[in-house]
Design an enzyme around this catalytic site. Structure first.
Site, short mmCIF file in Angstrom:
data_model
loop_
_atom_site.label_atom_id
_atom_site.label_comp_id
_atom_site.label_asym_id
_atom_site.label_seq_id
_atom_site.Cartn_x
_atom_site.Cartn_y
_atom_site.Cartn_z
CD GLU A 161 0.83 -1.55 7.91
OE1 GLU A 161 0.56 -0.80 8.88
OE2 GLU A 161 1.23 -1.12 6.81
CE LYS B 58 3.33 -5.99 3.57
NZ LYS B 58 2.87 -4.82 4.36
CD GLU C 96 7.93 -0.39 7.14
OE1 GLU C 96 6.94 -1.07 6.83
OE2 GLU C 96 8.15 0.75 6.68
CG ASP D 66 -0.40 -0.11 2.52
OD1 ASP D 66 0.83 -0.20 2.61
OD2 ASP D 66 -1.16 -0.10 3.51
CB SER D 67 4.57 1.69 -0.03
OG SER D 67 4.83 0.65 -0.96
#
Ligand code: KIV
Length: 260
Positions: free
Chosen positions: A111, A109, A178, A41-42
């Site tokens: 978070e 993925k 991260e 989503d970056s």
């Protein structure tokens, strides 16, 4: 091409290489050259020019993931579940099934640590492969008031290890770590039996991921310490555009070589 089993089996054998991609063109350039492509989503920052990842929608993720799947025919593809898409098991399952069916991605993925383990479990129990994401989580940027390095002391490292273990136990086959100190990342990696993929987490993890536009130097406004630029993409593009522009203005392009 990798499978979930081969990714899991790579732990302590072979480092995993992951890179982001947001479109078919770049995905085709990365295809078969890396182990995993992440439709992160970056893309909201580096592709859509937004200041964080919070306003990207499920439909935008599906659109970009479908494009990546067109380019990456022979690479394992993971797509991000965006902000707000996993607020409870039912909603997460609905969204994950939608992206699975519409895009054909191999995994999603999510978070979150211990607090998201029940979501990871709901998805894996329904045949959806999940990659965890702990440490600095960009979707928490507003809540935390910025992007903050994690694992700076023993207490925080212990919390991160608990997060990683909870996600593993819930069925995730891999974890992105991260923005974590190298010492904490090493301890997390040793505490779980699934591979860890680091970004800004030092070398003692099971693999590395970088955002493509950072590592190829296309995004040149800012370079975090953990980014190594393998190409000065922005400089090369700007030089090429200047040259093209000059040749058109001066009536030097197209010559007969480029004319019918
Ligand atoms: O969105 C993304 O690109 C990511 C990577 C930074 C791991 O989550």
């Amino acid at each position: 091409m990798h499978t979930i089993t081969s990714i899991k089996n790579s732990k302590n054998r072979e480092k995993l290489v992951m890179i982001t991609a947001y479109d078919a063109l770049f995905a085709s350039l990365f295809d078969e050259k890396v182990d995993i492509i992440l439709v992160g989503d970056s893309l909201n920052n580096s592709f859509n020019g937004q200041k964080d990842t919070l306003n990207i929608s499920m439909d935008m993720m599906i659109y970009h993931t479908k494009a990546v799947m067109q380019g990456a025919k022979n690479t394992f593809v993971v797509t991000d579940m965006p902000f707000g898409s996993c607020i409870d098991e039912k909603i997460a399952l609905k969204n994950a099934i939608k992206v699975y069916q519409k895009s054909g991605a191999h995994a999603v993925k999510i978070e979150g640590g211990k607090d998201k383990a029940h979501i990871v479990k709901a998805l894996t129990q329904n045949s959806i492969a999940v990659v965890g994401h702990i440490g600095l989580m960009p979707q928490f940027v507003r809540l935390e008031g910025g992007y903050k390095l994690k694992g700076k002391d023993d207490k925080d490292t212990k919390r991160l290890i608990e997060d990683a273990k909870a996600i593993e136990e819930a069925g995730a086959f891999c974890i992105v770590i991260e923005g974590v100190t190298p010492k904490a990342a090493k301890e997390i990696t040793e505490a779980v039996s699934i591979p860890t993929i680091g970004i800004g987490a030092g070398i003692e993890v099971d693999g590395q991921v970088l955002v493509w536009s950072d590592m190829l130097g296309f995004f040149d406004e800012f370079k975090p310490k953990f980014v190594k630029r393998y190409l000065e993409g922005a400089t090369l593009v700007k030089e090429a555009i200047d040259k093209y522009s000059k040749e058109v203005k001066e009536g030097k392009f197209p010559t007969s070589e480029f004319s019918y």
